[in-house]
Design a protein around this motif. Structure first.
Motif, PDB file in Angstrom:
ATOM      1  N   UNK A   1       0.817  -1.218   0.000  1.00  0.00           N
ATOM      2  CA  UNK A   1       0.000   0.000   0.000  1.00  0.00           C
ATOM      3  C   UNK A   1       0.854   1.274   0.000  1.00  0.00           C
ATOM      4  N   UNK A   2       2.168   1.108  -0.207  1.00  0.00           N
ATOM      5  CA  UNK A   2       3.082   2.247  -0.108  1.00  0.00           C
ATOM      6  C   UNK A   2       4.052   2.342  -1.277  1.00  0.00           C
TER       7      UNK A   2
ATOM      8  N   UNK B   1      -0.781   6.342  -2.415  1.00  0.00           N
ATOM      9  CA  UNK B   1       0.056   5.497  -1.578  1.00  0.00           C
ATOM     10  C   UNK B   1       0.379   6.130  -0.229  1.00  0.00           C
ATOM     11  N   UNK B   2       0.653   5.264   0.760  1.00  0.00           N
ATOM     12  CA  UNK B   2       1.246   5.718   2.015  1.00  0.00           C
ATOM     13  C   UNK B   2       2.695   6.117   1.735  1.00  0.00           C
ATOM     14  N   UNK B   3       3.253   7.068   2.481  1.00  0.00           N
ATOM     15  CA  UNK B   3       2.707   7.710   3.677  1.00  0.00           C
ATOM     16  C   UNK B   3       1.853   8.942   3.401  1.00  0.00           C
ATOM     17  N   UNK B   4       1.621   9.270   2.126  1.00  0.00           N
ATOM     18  CA  UNK B   4       0.818  10.457   1.823  1.00  0.00           C
ATOM     19  C   UNK B   4      -0.638  10.261   2.220  1.00  0.00           C
ATOM     20  N   UNK B   5      -1.126   9.035   2.092  1.00  0.00           N
ATOM     21  CA  UNK B   5      -2.493   8.708   2.492  1.00  0.00           C
ATOM     22  C   UNK B   5      -2.473   7.379   3.234  1.00  0.00           C
ATOM     23  N   UNK B   6      -3.552   7.124   3.955  1.00  0.00           N
ATOM     24  CA  UNK B   6      -3.647   5.885   4.727  1.00  0.00           C
ATOM     25  C   UNK B   6      -5.035   5.281   4.531  1.00  0.00           C
ATOM     26  N   UNK B   7      -5.211   4.047   5.076  1.00  0.00           N
ATOM     27  CA  UNK B   7      -6.518   3.393   5.027  1.00  0.00           C
ATOM     28  C   UNK B   7      -7.602   4.333   5.561  1.00  0.00           C
TER      29      UNK B   7
END
Length: 424
Positions: free
Chosen positions: A133-134, A165-171
């Protein structure tokens, strides 16, 4: 007395040669020490995997150093390294049209086979790349090549989702991106625009992409506002739960590249915007201890003693702590969310999902996630094809293309496409 050249230059030359030899020997030993890691005897092409793993570890350490110094996030370093190996453009080729566009505001790369006459219906595939996810991109070499091959071999339209993608966004942002892109593609008018048969659309993904594919397949199946459903789901070594990091495969393959147990937990913590300090507690399964009643029903869904065959369980025993760290579940509710952990879905959801293909690798910490999900789906009445590779390791399909050929990667990719060709 006249001295020979060897007598004049022999001393200094010999000393220089000895020093050069000593330096070379030290560097060789250091290189071998860094590259060599003990691997299972059955893993595919072990020396090639050692070199690959050594390279990956080097990049990971670069990211750790940069993060520690406050220069940038460690995943930014890894993505920068990955992009330096090439993000491919959307160049079309013979019998294949490639374009970058957006579906419901989500970037996608569309691969359209042009083998059929205009107006003839084709199959459709929504593909979701992996990378914890990153990491990764629909435009990276391995995923671009895979989707091109899918489109050509299946005579299909493949939509590769460029989720954030993380770390810009998260679940749940990554999940929402993929769901929105899928909902858009499944609209009758959009499928018609791309000449896709509405009865022959698949969702597929690898690793974290397999996680997102499984979660989106569940939501599409139960959402009455989505009239067109996926016909099949194809999950490649998917990550499906974050409650038990001591399944037999997590214990057995915790130090097998390219996905180590601690790295997988770090990906989870980043995805769920959790404190990295929880790593040690999750390693011990402190977040699912017996004194935490809120996880009792969820724990039953990852009960590998019941869900896994004895041949896989081997000598491994469940790790269940009597007392745990309750604040983890309070701080990180995503650990119990089926959108993040599709293995935790209720049976009334599973009975509605499409036929499934699940690919697992013997030397992969995520092996048992796939096995348990396949068993739960079968218990819910879903047809499941399980494709297992004794010599396989996590990520092997990504190494089916130049310059990192692995025989198990080529074989697994071919069988995966063959299954889609037969069932989609």
């Amino acid at each position: 007395m006249i001295q020979s050249p060897s007598e004049v230059f022999g001393g200094p030359v010999q000393k220089t040669m000895k020093r050069l030899f000593a330096v070379t020997l030290i560097l060789t030993i250091a290189f071998a020490y860094f590259i060599y890691i003990p691997l299972p005897s059955t893993v595919s092409e072990p020396w090639k995997l050692m070199i690959l793993a050594g390279t990956f570890r080097g990049f990971m350490q670069m990211g750790t150093v940069a993060h520690t110094l406050g220069l940038t996030h460690h995943t930014d370093v890894l993505n920068l390294v990955a992009s330096s190996f090439g993000l491919l453009g959307s160049e079309s080729s013979e019998n294949l049209r490639v374009s970058d566009t957006a579906f419901a505001g989500v970037e996608v790369r569309v691969f359209q086979s042009t083998l059929r006459e205009a107006g003839e219906l084709k199959r459709g595939v929504v593909y979701i790349h992996g990378g914890g996810w990153a990491l990764g991109s629909a435009r990276s070499g391995s995923y671009d090549c895979l989707c091109r091959k899918l489109a050509k071999d299946l005579d299909a339209v493949v939509v590769s989702v460029e989720y954030r993608l993380a770390p810009d966004v998260h679940f749940p942002v990554q999940y929402d991106d993929v769901l929105q892109a899928s909902r858009h593609f499944l609209q009758p008018e959009v499928l018609a625009q791309y000449s896709v048969d509405p009865d022959r659309v698949a969702v597929s993904g690898d690793s974290a992409g397999g996680n997102l594919a499984a979660a989106v397949a569940q939501q599409v199946a139960i959402d009455d506002s989505i009239a067109i459903k996926f016909k099949v789901q194809a999950l490649i070594y998917p990550v499906l739960q974050a409650l038990d990091f001591n399944t037999p495969s997590y214990q057995e393959s915790q130090n097998v590249p390219i996905l180590y147990r601690t790295v997988m937990i770090q990906f989870w913590l980043e995805y769920l915007a959790a404190d990295p300090e929880h790593l040690h507690a999750l390693l011990l399964n402190n977040h699912t201890a017996q004194d935490q009643n809120q996880v009792a029903s969820a724990r039953a869904k990852v009960d590998w003693v019941r869900l896994l065959p004895p041949s896989v369980q081997k000598q491994y025993k469940p790790v269940v702590q009597p007392r745990g760290t309750p604040r983890i579940l309070e701080e990180v509710p995503g650990l119990l969310d089926p959108r993040a952990s599709p293995l935790l879905a209720e049976r009334d959801v599973l009975v509605q999902v499409p036929q499934a293909y699940i690919l697992t690798c013997e030397h992969d910490v995520l092996r048992d996630d796939g096995l348990m999900y396949g068993q739960r789906l079968q218990e819910a009445g879903v047809t499941v094809t399980h494709d297992h590779y004794e010599g396989g390791f996590h990520g092997c399909i990504s190494f089916a293309f130049w310059p990192t050929y692995f025989s198990v990667g080529i074989q697994s990719m071919q069988n995966y496409i063959a299954w889609l060709d037969k069932n989609l």
